[in-house]
Write a protein that holds these residues in place. Structure first.
Motif, short mmCIF file in Angstrom:
data_model
loop_
_atom_site.label_atom_id
_atom_site.label_comp_id
_atom_site.label_asym_id
_atom_site.label_seq_id
_atom_site.Cartn_x
_atom_site.Cartn_y
_atom_site.Cartn_z
N ALA A 8 -53.14 10.03 -8.79
CA ALA A 8 -53.64 10.57 -7.52
C ALA A 8 -52.95 9.91 -6.33
O ALA A 8 -52.54 10.60 -5.38
N THR A 9 -52.78 8.60 -6.39
CA THR A 9 -52.11 7.86 -5.30
C THR A 9 -50.68 8.34 -5.17
O THR A 9 -50.20 8.61 -4.07
N ASN A 51 -40.80 1.78 14.77
CA ASN A 51 -39.94 0.86 13.98
C ASN A 51 -38.84 0.28 14.84
O ASN A 51 -38.57 -0.92 14.80
N GLN A 92 -34.29 10.43 -3.82
CA GLN A 92 -34.23 9.05 -4.33
C GLN A 92 -35.59 8.35 -4.16
O GLN A 92 -36.08 7.65 -5.04
N MET A 93 -36.21 8.60 -2.99
CA MET A 93 -37.49 7.96 -2.70
C MET A 93 -38.57 8.48 -3.65
O MET A 93 -39.39 7.70 -4.15
N THR A 148 -38.12 6.85 -6.91
CA THR A 148 -38.63 5.47 -6.87
C THR A 148 -40.15 5.47 -6.98
O THR A 148 -40.72 4.70 -7.77
N PHE A 172 -43.11 4.00 -10.07
CA PHE A 172 -44.14 2.97 -9.91
C PHE A 172 -45.28 3.20 -10.91
O PHE A 172 -45.75 4.33 -11.04
N PRO A 173 -45.73 2.13 -11.58
CA PRO A 173 -46.86 2.30 -12.50
C PRO A 173 -48.18 2.33 -11.74
O PRO A 173 -48.96 1.38 -11.77
N ILE A 174 -48.40 3.43 -11.02
CA ILE A 174 -49.62 3.52 -10.19
C ILE A 174 -50.44 4.75 -10.59
O ILE A 174 -49.98 5.59 -11.37
N LYS A 175 -51.64 4.85 -10.01
CA LYS A 175 -52.53 5.98 -10.33
C LYS A 175 -51.87 7.29 -9.94
O LYS A 175 -51.22 7.38 -8.88
N PHE A 229 -40.46 6.34 13.68
CA PHE A 229 -39.09 5.88 13.92
C PHE A 229 -39.00 5.12 15.25
O PHE A 229 -38.37 4.07 15.33
N GLU A 271 -50.44 11.79 -3.66
CA GLU A 271 -50.78 11.78 -2.23
C GLU A 271 -49.61 11.28 -1.38
O GLU A 271 -49.27 11.87 -0.35
N VAL A 272 -48.97 10.18 -1.86
CA VAL A 272 -47.84 9.61 -1.11
C VAL A 272 -46.69 10.61 -1.07
O VAL A 272 -46.09 10.85 0.00
#
Lengths: 152, 171
Positions: free
Chosen positions: B112-113, B144, B99-100, B103, B107-110, B141, B116-117
């Motif tokens: 490469a980013t 947090n 799911q992550m 998500t 995202f409308p991101i580069k 954890f 990497e994530v």
């Protein structure tokens, strides 16, 4: 309570609320994507994050459920108003107990099947509780700081 | 030391209970963000009942009790989660990983980013699946839990003192 402390608390609440809406800011600042899993982890410790209960706008979701988002936004709103209030004086805890009733009634009613979970009701009941709750926290901090000031 | 233990026995016990509840799925979703503040309130209430002392509580006591409750819940919650993950080789992160990824892909991101994530996350998930342990996951954890539980515990303590003082004033 000193204005400086109120401003600091307000800024801390803004940062906390910003984290809830991080998905909405990622398109504007791509590097925030690196923080996304970390923020998701932080908010998972304070909210169940059930998908059907998250606020969804244009495909972007909050990291907490509608009720929690309501609580934190209520807290933000209250802390903003309290920036301009000189002194709060709650003599007892009746108001916070009253503020928690709509939220508890909603949880009880939808959990027992009287009606389906509604994001708007969850949000509004949370907002009301958060709004009053933060005022009580300020009230407590005010008492704490006055006591500490006297003892010094 | 014995006196100190006695003084803080209720936040320690309630903190342990809350730590257990934070990893029980159904209870976790019912309690949501109110679980730790309510635990701090219960710790204060139990302490008064145990000592049969219903005099006015100081806010400072609420803060200390809330902090101890939150920290205890964080330490035990993390420990239980660590042990369960070690045995089962799965946890919330592993379950929510697809799911992550979905998500993050939305995202409308580069490119490469994004890669990497996702690669960073999949390393953690793979480590948990293979060894039942990931140092990065465990540390984050723990951080947090310590961070959020201590803050929410203190907030619960501050509000709890005001509610208990109202109730006790009536008696």
């Amino acid at each position: 309570m000193q204005q400086r402390i109120r401003v600091i608390l307000f800024l801390l609440i803004i940062i906390w609320v910003f984290g809830i809406f991080i998905e909405f800011f990622i398109p504007l600042q791509n590097n925030l994507a690196y923080l996304f899993p970390f923020f998701e982890g932080i908010y998972s410790t304070v909210c169940h994050q059930q998908l059907e209960k998250l606020i969804n706008i244009n495909g972007y979701q909050t990291l907490v459920c509608s009720r929690c988002a309501g609580i934190y936004l209520g807290g933000l709103l209250s802390s903003f108003i309290l920036l301009f209030a000189f002194k709060i004086n709650f003599k007892n805890g009746k108001l916070i107990l009253a503020a928690s009733i709509p939220m508890l009634v909603d949880v009880l009613l939808y959990s027992s099947g009287f009606y389906d979970y509604t994001k708007s009701i969850a949000f509004v009941t949370g907002l009301f509780f958060g709004f009053i709750g933060i005022a009580y926290i300020y009230n407590g901090l005010q008492i704490l700081l006055v006591r500490n000031g006297k003892s010094e | 030391m014995e006196n100190l233990n006695k003084k803080y026995i209720s936040p320690l016990v309630v903190g342990l209970g809350a730590g257990v509840l934070t990893i029980v799925p159904v209870i976790k979703s019912l309690g949501c963000c109110l679980l730790i503040p309510v635990a701090a309130f219960i710790a204060l209430m139990l302490e008064q009942k145990a000592n049969n002392d219903f005099s006015k509580l100081a806010i400072k006591k609420g803060v200390i009790f809330g902090l101890i409750t939150g920290l205890t819940a964080a330490i035990f919650g993390t420990t239980f989660d660590f042990i369960i993950t070690l045995i089962t080789h799965t946890n919330d992160l592993v379950v929510s990983f697809p799911q992550m990824v979905e998500t993050i892909n939305s995202f409308p991101i580069k490119e490469a980013t994004r890669d990497e994530v996702i690669s960073l996350l999949s390393d953690v998930v793979e480590s948990i699946k293979s060894y039942g342990f990931s140092p990065l996951y465990t540390l984050s954890f723990l951080f947090n839990n310590l961070f959020t539980n201590s803050i929410f515990g203190m907030l619960g303590g501050i509000i709890g003192v005001q509610i208990l003082n109202t109730r006790n004033a009536k008696k």
